[in-house]
Design a protein around this motif. Structure first.
Motif, PDB file in Angstrom:
ATOM      1  N   THR A 116       1.445  -1.293   0.019  1.00 39.29           N
ATOM      2  CA  THR A 116      -0.031   0.047  -0.311  1.00 39.29           C
ATOM      3  C   THR A 116       0.422   1.196   0.476  1.00 39.29           C
ATOM      4  OG1 THR A 116      -1.732  -1.652   0.836  1.00 39.29           O
ATOM      5  CG2 THR A 116      -1.843   1.564   1.154  1.00 39.29           C
ATOM      6  N   ALA A 117       2.336   1.322   0.896  1.00 35.97           N
ATOM      7  CA  ALA A 117       2.888   2.240   1.041  1.00 35.97           C
ATOM      8  C   ALA A 117       3.320   2.680  -0.342  1.00 35.97           C
ATOM      9  CB  ALA A 117       3.732   2.117   1.888  1.00 35.97           C
ATOM     10  N   PHE A 118       4.403   1.942  -1.254  1.00 34.47           N
ATOM     11  CA  PHE A 118       4.730   2.259  -2.776  1.00 34.47           C
ATOM     12  C   PHE A 118       3.728   1.735  -3.471  1.00 34.47           C
ATOM     13  CE2 PHE A 118       8.266   0.397   0.673  1.00 34.47           C
ATOM     14  CZ  PHE A 118       8.962   1.597   0.572  1.00 34.47           C
ATOM     15  N   GLY A 119       2.516   1.321  -3.234  1.00 35.10           N
ATOM     16  CA  GLY A 119       1.970   0.868  -4.795  1.00 35.10           C
ATOM     17  C   GLY A 119       1.639   0.243  -5.816  1.00 35.10           C
ATOM     18  N   GLY A 120       3.388  -0.075  -6.021  1.00 33.41           N
ATOM     19  CA  GLY A 120       2.821  -0.584  -7.639  1.00 33.41           C
ATOM     20  C   GLY A 120       2.529   0.460  -8.425  1.00 33.41           C
ATOM     21  N   PRO A 121       2.774  -0.050 -10.282  1.00 40.16           N
ATOM     22  CA  PRO A 121       3.226   1.263 -11.275  1.00 40.16           C
ATOM     23  C   PRO A 121       1.531   1.816 -10.670  1.00 40.16           C
ATOM     24  CG  PRO A 121       3.358  -1.387 -11.783  1.00 40.16           C
ATOM     25  CD  PRO A 121       3.604  -1.704 -10.323  1.00 40.16           C
ATOM     26  N   ASN A 122       1.109   3.045 -11.658  1.00 36.81           N
ATOM     27  CA  ASN A 122       0.615   3.731 -11.246  1.00 36.81           C
ATOM     28  C   ASN A 122      -0.298   3.380 -12.253  1.00 36.81           C
ATOM     29  OD1 ASN A 122       0.190   5.752  -9.480  1.00 36.81           O
ATOM     30  ND2 ASN A 122       1.959   6.967 -10.205  1.00 36.81           N
ATOM     31  N   HIS A 123       0.160   2.708 -14.195  1.00 34.67           N
ATOM     32  CA  HIS A 123       0.302   2.582 -14.681  1.00 34.67           C
ATOM     33  C   HIS A 123      -0.207   0.816 -15.875  1.00 34.67           C
ATOM     34  CE1 HIS A 123      -1.885   6.841 -14.992  1.00 34.67           C
ATOM     35  NE2 HIS A 123      -0.057   6.914 -14.989  1.00 34.67           N
ATOM     36  N   GLY A 124       0.967   0.531 -15.566  1.00 41.94           N
ATOM     37  CA  GLY A 124       1.606   0.048 -15.730  1.00 41.94           C
ATOM     38  C   GLY A 124       2.109  -0.852 -17.405  1.00 41.94           C
ATOM     39  N   LEU A 125       1.070  -1.819 -18.046  1.00 46.11           N
ATOM     40  CA  LEU A 125       1.206  -2.477 -19.218  1.00 46.11           C
ATOM     41  C   LEU A 125      -0.095  -2.079 -19.725  1.00 46.11           C
ATOM     42  CD1 LEU A 125       1.558  -4.301 -21.122  1.00 46.11           C
ATOM     43  CD2 LEU A 125       0.397  -6.220 -20.480  1.00 46.11           C
ATOM     44  N   GLU A 126      -1.017  -1.764 -18.957  1.00 47.26           N
ATOM     45  CA  GLU A 126      -2.801  -1.237 -19.966  1.00 47.26           C
ATOM     46  C   GLU A 126      -2.829   0.122 -19.754  1.00 47.26           C
ATOM     47  OE1 GLU A 126      -4.622  -2.384 -21.048  1.00 47.26           O
ATOM     48  OE2 GLU A 126      -5.393   0.375 -20.964  1.00 47.26           O
ATOM     49  N   GLY A 127      -0.870   0.756 -18.931  1.00 46.16           N
ATOM     50  CA  GLY A 127      -0.999   2.219 -19.447  1.00 46.16           C
ATOM     51  C   GLY A 127      -0.087   2.355 -20.807  1.00 46.16           C
ATOM     52  N   PHE A 128       0.632   1.829 -21.084  1.00 46.05           N
ATOM     53  CA  PHE A 128       1.778   1.541 -22.043  1.00 46.05           C
ATOM     54  C   PHE A 128       0.938   1.235 -23.312  1.00 46.05           C
ATOM     55  CE2 PHE A 128       5.027   2.182 -19.390  1.00 46.05           C
ATOM     56  CZ  PHE A 128       6.247   3.130 -20.306  1.00 46.05           C
ATOM     57  N   ARG A 129      -0.136   0.759 -23.192  1.00 48.19           N
ATOM     58  CA  ARG A 129      -0.783   0.036 -24.561  1.00 48.19           C
ATOM     59  C   ARG A 129      -1.662   1.257 -24.580  1.00 48.19           C
ATOM     60  NH1 ARG A 129      -2.074  -6.192 -22.707  1.00 48.19           N
ATOM     61  NH2 ARG A 129      -0.615  -7.172 -24.448  1.00 48.19           N
ATOM     62  N   SER A 130      -2.377   1.647 -23.761  1.00 54.39           N
ATOM     63  CA  SER A 130      -3.484   2.993 -24.414  1.00 54.39           C
ATOM     64  C   SER A 130      -3.150   3.734 -24.824  1.00 54.39           C
ATOM     65  CB  SER A 130      -4.238   2.435 -22.698  1.00 54.39           C
ATOM     66  OG  SER A 130      -4.202   3.508 -22.244  1.00 54.39           O
ATOM     67  N   ARG A 131      -1.921   4.208 -24.576  1.00 58.69           N
ATOM     68  CA  ARG A 131      -1.354   4.923 -24.858  1.00 58.69           C
ATOM     69  C   ARG A 131      -1.101   5.891 -26.498  1.00 58.69           C
ATOM     70  NH1 ARG A 131       1.497   8.880 -20.483  1.00 58.69           N
ATOM     71  NH2 ARG A 131      -0.752   7.892 -18.108  1.00 58.69           N
ATOM     72  N   VAL A 132      -0.854   4.277 -27.379  1.00 53.43           N
ATOM     73  CA  VAL A 132      -0.383   3.886 -27.965  1.00 53.43           C
ATOM     74  C   VAL A 132      -1.731   3.298 -28.714  1.00 53.43           C
ATOM     75  CG1 VAL A 132       1.847   4.725 -27.904  1.00 53.43           C
ATOM     76  CG2 VAL A 132       1.286   2.346 -28.257  1.00 53.43           C
ATOM     77  N   LYS A 133      -3.175   3.040 -28.110  1.00 55.68           N
ATOM     78  CA  LYS A 133      -3.720   2.326 -28.691  1.00 55.68           C
ATOM     79  C   LYS A 133      -4.142   1.232 -29.270  1.00 55.68           C
ATOM     80  CE  LYS A 133      -6.237   6.655 -29.835  1.00 55.68           C
ATOM     81  NZ  LYS A 133      -5.779   7.708 -29.536  1.00 55.68           N
ATOM     82  N   ALA A 134      -2.669   0.178 -28.762  1.00 54.41           N
ATOM     83  CA  ALA A 134      -2.128  -0.539 -28.953  1.00 54.41           C
ATOM     84  C   ALA A 134      -2.916  -2.290 -28.211  1.00 54.41           C
ATOM     85  CB  ALA A 134      -0.829  -1.259 -28.730  1.00 54.41           C
TER      86      ALA A 134
END
Lengths: 363, 363
Positions: free
Chosen positions: A107-125
């Motif tokens: 919870t404290a460090f939280g992991g990725p804010n976006h991750g795989l889904e974020g990298f894909r959605s930015r470029v619509k892939a």
């Protein structure tokens, strides 16, 4: 009662000494003094490291599990590194191979804010993603911008700065980044692919803040960062202050007594890497296929609600390896191609297009 | 023409491959791409790393000297680390063993602001110095302050926070530091010895700045800092902003593919460490007497106008070892005693006095 992080070390030791050795690690990574004079029950119960398990892997080679109190980290990322490896990094024959994080740490460090889904959605892939790096350092901003334009015209998903591009006199961040951002955006308007540029952050916290603010003004929404260079607290801060940004992490200075699978697959993800670059097998680094597979699996597997982090195998990538690597890693991956693309020179747009087609059309 | 840093690596390689290996390091640590497609003469002449010398130490074991352009560092401390070891830290069989710094690098990073003379003059001493650490973490501020008072009454020169004391809930920096500073100052008024307290800085740059400002308000003029945790750029900034402070550096996370003699004796000093803590021989770390002697010599030797940095051997120090260690290291040293002093419990003032007498009266 504090929760505990279970840290897992691989230790070379004589059978007669392993129990003392394990207790030694538990002490070193917590109270760092003889236990006998400690009379505060709070310290003995809640702070002192505990040997949880010792397992013989082979004669003279042990796996040691130590329970370290989460509260000793103060939930600061650099202090977390201090507690899980710190002084023990100076000991011969000990490697930190893994750790189990309790819920409060996640919870404290939280992991990725976006991750795989974020990298894909930015470029619509929807599948595997393509990326490259702008090199070599020493190149002036206008030339880097032209190179970025030619590559982006080939339809690549992500273009990052080489991690060697910092804030040198010959291509300062403030001169370079707006020019490259504009060039990439202009190419994107032609190709219809929303190619993203990830500039490399560097320097102290003031400087990184100014850099990310400038990047934001240029319409950029992701960056490259090297946590072992800037320190994990600085990464933690920059990530917290920019929840809309993608963070691709660079492995510079990650060699040392921390197992690569843990470092690239778990630690980088926990700290918020959206995409973790590591040394690919078959390139110029010595990582095995098994290790690369393990890193990628750790980046992506369901774990404690953390978003998946994109594995980014890099180093020695070539066009002809695309099918092999996508068969090996699957499509939850960014393939990062560097030098072999740049070798195409005047034909770089066409070579980039071939690389991107190979990545996009894989099935 | 840029000046060049000569980086010196120890490389394990087959005789037939060592030349290619050396060129590989020169490329990895500079342009990080194939050289053939580079046509910019500025990059080829001023940026590309150069193999300066390859020397066989033993069959399959080489010393490789590479010239890396100073301008690639941008004179930022983290980027400097990136350039001299960065990606090469991920390679098996390569250690950075040494480097020769050109004048512009020495000028940019500057070495210690005070060094040995500063550590001596603050406590009006002329010979060897004594120091200890407040432990264990988990102890509340009032108890730490009482412990500091009892130790300071014994006449010790320096009391530092244990590097595990960060900003945890049970002893936050802002609660702990003023109480300890006041206790140490009160004891100093009784003993006539100007015992100094060095609190441990932690967290990101904002936090460290607030911490050092608070320390300053409390009359403190020196701190403990762990550059491998906070990042070298942050250390560079904090040092530049506080030229009147003494910086004692902590070795946490310094294990890895950088030789300890270079790291503790040269790199820490270049970056501005006034006193460099390292693992002493004969304690719980595996450093040899030869290595410790080498570190101490590098800290103190005349080099390019840098002030001498005080070597601080630590780990497993005991009262009875004082004569042995002062014979071994000489009096340009801080002897840091930790756990064995704390084991004295109620007799800690008397034990501290014995330790300090042994250090001060050595001749």
């Amino acid at each position: 009662m504090s929760t505990r992080i279970t840290t897992i070390y691989r230790v070379k030791a004589e059978p007669a000494t392993i129990e003392a050795r394990a207790r030694g690690i538990a002490v070193e990574q917590s109270v760092e003094m003889p236990v006998e004079p400690i009379d505060d029950p709070f310290v003995l119960e809640n702070i002192l490291g505990q040997v949880e398990e010792i397992t013989e892997i082979a004669p003279g080679d042990y796996e040691v599990r130590i329970g370290l109190a989460s509260i000793t980290t103060g939930y600061d990322a650099a202090q977390f590194i201090n507690m899980i490896l710190g002084n023990t990094s100076l000991q011969d024959g000990i490697t930190l191979v893994d750790a189990i994080f309790p819920a409060d740490i996640v919870t404290a460090f939280g992991g990725p804010n976006h991750g795989l889904e974020g990298f894909r959605s930015r470029v619509k892939a929807k599948g595997a993603l393509s990326a490259t790096a702008l090199k070599p350092q020493g190149t002036p901003p206008a030339t880097l911008a032209r190179l970025a334009y030619d590559i982006a015209l080939g339809g690549i998903d992500y273009i990052k700065d080489d991690h060697g591009l910092a804030d040198q006199s010959y291509a300062p961040f403030a001169a370079r980044v707006p020019m490259i951002a504009e060039a990439v955006s202009k190419a994107g308007a032609k190709t219809g692919i929303a190619t993203r540029y990830l500039p490399s952050l560097n320097g102290n916290l003031d400087k990184m803040r100014a850099q990310i603010a400038l990047a934001r003004e240029c319409g950029i929404d992701g960056v490259l960062i090297a946590p072992m260079l800037c320190g994990f607290s600085q990464f933690q801060t920059i990530k917290a202050e920019n929840p809309d940004f993608l963070f691709m992490t660079h492995p510079s200075m990650a060699g040392g007594p921390m197992a690569p699978a843990f470092f690239f697959g778990k630690l980088m993800r926990l700290m918020g890497s959206d995409a973790s670059i590591f040394a690919n097998y078959g390139g110029r680094f010595g990582y095995s296929p098994e290790l690369c597979h393990q890193i990628a699996s750790l980046c992506l597997e369901e774990v404690q609600g953390q978003k998946p982090c994109v594995p980014v195998p890099a180093g020695g990538m070539e066009l002809k390896r695309v099918p092999e690597l996508l068969n090996f890693f699957g499509t939850g991956v960014i393939l990062l191609i560097g030098g072999s693309l740049l070798s195409a020179k005047q034909k770089i747009t066409a070579e980039t297009a071939k690389f991107c087609d190979a990545v996009r059309n894989f099935s």
